[in-house]
Design an enzyme around this catalytic site. Structure first.
Site, mmCIF file in Angstrom:
data_model
loop_
_atom_site.group_PDB
_atom_site.id
_atom_site.type_symbol
_atom_site.label_atom_id
_atom_site.label_comp_id
_atom_site.label_asym_id
_atom_site.label_seq_id
_atom_site.Cartn_x
_atom_site.Cartn_y
_atom_site.Cartn_z
ATOM 1 N N GLN A 95 21.613 33.948 31.724
ATOM 2 C CA GLN A 95 21.916 35.038 32.643
ATOM 3 C C GLN A 95 21.526 36.381 32.022
ATOM 4 O O GLN A 95 21.848 36.650 30.864
ATOM 5 C CB GLN A 95 23.397 35.036 33.002
ATOM 6 C CG GLN A 95 23.833 33.861 33.850
ATOM 7 C CD GLN A 95 23.309 33.952 35.278
ATOM 8 O OE1 GLN A 95 22.948 35.021 35.756
ATOM 9 N NE2 GLN A 95 23.282 32.805 35.965
ATOM 10 N N TYR B 191 21.920 21.161 36.680
ATOM 11 C CA TYR B 191 21.048 22.287 36.326
ATOM 12 C C TYR B 191 21.756 23.090 35.228
ATOM 13 O O TYR B 191 21.946 24.293 35.322
ATOM 14 C CB TYR B 191 20.760 23.168 37.543
ATOM 15 C CG TYR B 191 20.260 22.421 38.761
ATOM 16 C CD1 TYR B 191 18.919 22.106 38.906
ATOM 17 C CD2 TYR B 191 21.145 22.031 39.773
ATOM 18 C CE1 TYR B 191 18.458 21.418 40.037
ATOM 19 C CE2 TYR B 191 20.706 21.344 40.892
ATOM 20 C CZ TYR B 191 19.362 21.040 41.023
ATOM 21 O OH TYR B 191 18.918 20.361 42.133
ATOM 22 N N GLU C 70 19.889 18.617 32.895
ATOM 23 C CA GLU C 70 18.948 19.744 32.884
ATOM 24 C C GLU C 70 17.525 19.191 32.893
ATOM 25 O O GLU C 70 17.212 18.252 32.168
ATOM 26 C CB GLU C 70 19.168 20.616 31.649
ATOM 27 C CG GLU C 70 18.077 21.628 31.352
ATOM 28 C CD GLU C 70 17.820 22.590 32.496
ATOM 29 O OE1 GLU C 70 16.645 22.909 32.742
ATOM 30 O OE2 GLU C 70 18.804 23.024 33.152
ATOM 31 N N ASP D 225 24.320 24.734 39.689
ATOM 32 C CA ASP D 225 23.704 26.042 39.424
ATOM 33 C C ASP D 225 22.182 25.901 39.487
ATOM 34 O O ASP D 225 21.483 25.985 38.473
ATOM 35 C CB ASP D 225 24.143 26.553 38.052
ATOM 36 C CG ASP D 225 23.677 27.978 37.783
ATOM 37 O OD1 ASP D 225 23.235 28.659 38.733
ATOM 38 O OD2 ASP D 225 23.752 28.421 36.618
ATOM 39 N N CYS E 174 21.804 32.419 43.048
ATOM 40 C CA CYS E 174 21.253 33.763 42.910
ATOM 41 C C CYS E 174 20.428 34.151 44.127
ATOM 42 O O CYS E 174 19.764 35.198 44.115
ATOM 43 C CB CYS E 174 20.392 33.867 41.649
ATOM 44 S SG CYS E 174 18.964 32.758 41.644
#
Length: 470
Positions: free
Chosen positions: A299, A332, A356, A399, A426
């Site tokens: 982030q 993720y 991931e 995510d 996002c």
């Protein structure tokens, strides 16, 4: 030609009334029945715009504001001259991208983002909400502006509090282009044009202190910089142009501070080569340290990791979905930002599955979680891993990248029959689309928080709690 239309040395200009905000950083205007997506305006203003994309047969046009004829009370002087549209076009060039709301007061920025989120949820998921986009507490203030969220997904008025600053110096990561003459620059919106820069006001001091604009970057196509908020060693990633020689890289290396790690990165091969120091940075959040490779995801807002971990674990704890012995999955998962605090919460009697897709980032997660026996780390696509390893989970953390999860993954998540899902997004458009898929599968939006993790841009971050209906 109408009196509100004129041709200048830079292109066609129109006078328009700015309409409502739309997803993507622009507002909607109309000219002789044609939709014009206007950047750098505010709803209710009357402005002169310069057309930047105006094909004769195009369904809509794009334009930048070059003069404000009747301004909004929410308009403020832009903090960054190179990103100011009117000033830039007055000098014959477009503004750099990445600060498209810098002319709008922070409070109005957040209300505009809330309007976009509400519109996307209404249009794509048939959800009627009036969300509030919360300011993220600045590192140098003790103001508690977290806000609270009820089961309907609305936020109380505390979420409208200011962040105690000007919304600057929050980026711990920044990407730059390089001009043909080897100067540091940034791209104009939807353009290959690289405009030289002499500052990056949205970046933390650790990035600006490198003074990369003073470095001769000939032979380099892109520069990525990471300067962790904890003050640990920064990393500069150089993406050389084909044929760039080692001598040229050494020359650049000699111009950079000695205490900065430098690496060469090939995005096509996804390969990072050490030039000096290390090829990763050390980040910190929620009581944990994380190794993150230079090209890995983290982030970018200095306070985002703590903010998002708090929102996710808060939703799951309050609902009783995250307790010692629970089984959860972090999808993720990146380098393990959420995985580590989830492992703390479920304890050694519980289990956490980390999934991931990026091999390098998954390797980071293995290093970061090596001391947590309750964590299983799997590298691969989420849909494949869920199909090959069917199991029962108390909670899932989702995510995904900006494109969202998509219908197939949502269907798999519903089929795994968890008690709750925390969804971090996002992008309000892909988020709302996926919420619609969950609702079609018998799930409901039980909680929602939205955060202004990208001040002066149109982006925002949302955290949602989803639970089975009934």
């Amino acid at each position: 030609m109408s009196p509100d239309t004129q041709t200048t040395s830079t292109g066609l200009e129109l006078v328009v009334d700015v309409g409502p905000v739309a997803h993507g950083g622009h507002c909607v205007a109309r000219h002789e029945g044609r939709v014009v997506f206007v950047r750098h305006g505010i709803p209710g203003e009357r402005v002169r715009v310069r057309l930047t994309d105006a094909g004769e047969k195009a369904k809509f046009w794009r334009a930048d504001v070059v003069e404000v004829l009747a301004g909004s009370p929410d308009r403020v002087p832009h903090f960054w001259r190179t990103a100011d549209s009117a000033g830039s076009w007055a000098h014959g060039r477009p503004p750099v991208g990445g600060a498209e709301l810098g002319h709008v007061s922070l409070q109005r920025q957040r209300s505009l983002k809330a309007e976009v989120l509400a519109e996307q949820l209404r249009r794509l998921a048939a959800v009627e909400l009036s969300p509030v986009v919360e300011a993220v507490r600045a590192a140098n203030t003790t103001t508690d502006d977290a806000g609270t969220t009820d089961s309907a997904g609305t936020t109380d008025s505390a979420g409208t509090a200011d962040d105690g600053g000007a919304g600057l110096a929050w980026r711990t990561r920044a990407s730059f282009g390089v001009t043909q003459s080897g100067r540091l620059g940034m791209h104009a919106h939807r353009s290959d044009q690289v405009i030289p820069v002499q500052e990056m006001p949205l970046a933390v001091d650790g990035i600006n202190a490198l003074r990369l604009w003073d470095v001769d970057l000939q032979g380099i196509e892109r520069v990525e910089v990471a300067a962790p908020a904890n003050g640990s060693r920064p990393l500069v990633l150089l993406a050389p142009a084909p044929g760039t020689r080692a001598k040229r890289l050494n020359s650049i290396l000699s111009q950079l501070p000695a205490d900065v790690s430098v690496a060469s990165y090939d995005p096509l091969k996804n390969e990072t080569l050490q030039l000096r120091g290390r090829t990763w940075v050390q980040e910190s959040a929620a009581g944990h340290d994380y190794r993150v490779t230079g090209a890995g995801f983290w982030q970018i807002h200095r306070d985002a990791p703590e903010t998002l971990v708090g929102a996710v674990t808060g939703f799951l704890h309050e609902g009783g979905f995250l307790e010692p012995g629970a089984s959860v999955a972090d999808l993720y998962a990146g380098a393990g930002l959420f995985t580590a605090p989830l492992a703390d919460a479920v304890g050694e009697t519980g289990s956490v599955l980390s999934v991931e897709g990026a091999p390098g980032t998954s390797r980071d997660a293995r290093k970061n979680l090596h001391g947590s026996p309750q964590v299983e780390i799997v590298q691969g696509k989420v849909e494949r891993v869920l199909r090959q390893r069917p199991r029962q989970f108390d909670a899932l953390i989702l995510d995904p990248p900006r494109a969202g999860a998509g219908k197939a993954v949502v269907s798999q998540l519903i089929a795994s029959n968890p008690r709750a899902i925390a969804y971090i997004s996002c992008d309000p458009s892909s988020f709302a689309r996926d919420i619609g898929y969950f609702q079609q599968g018998g799930w409901q939006l039980s909680g929602l928080r939205a955060f202004d993790l990208y001040p002066h841009t149109h982006h925002l971050e949302t955290v949602a709690l989803l639970t089975p209906r009934g």
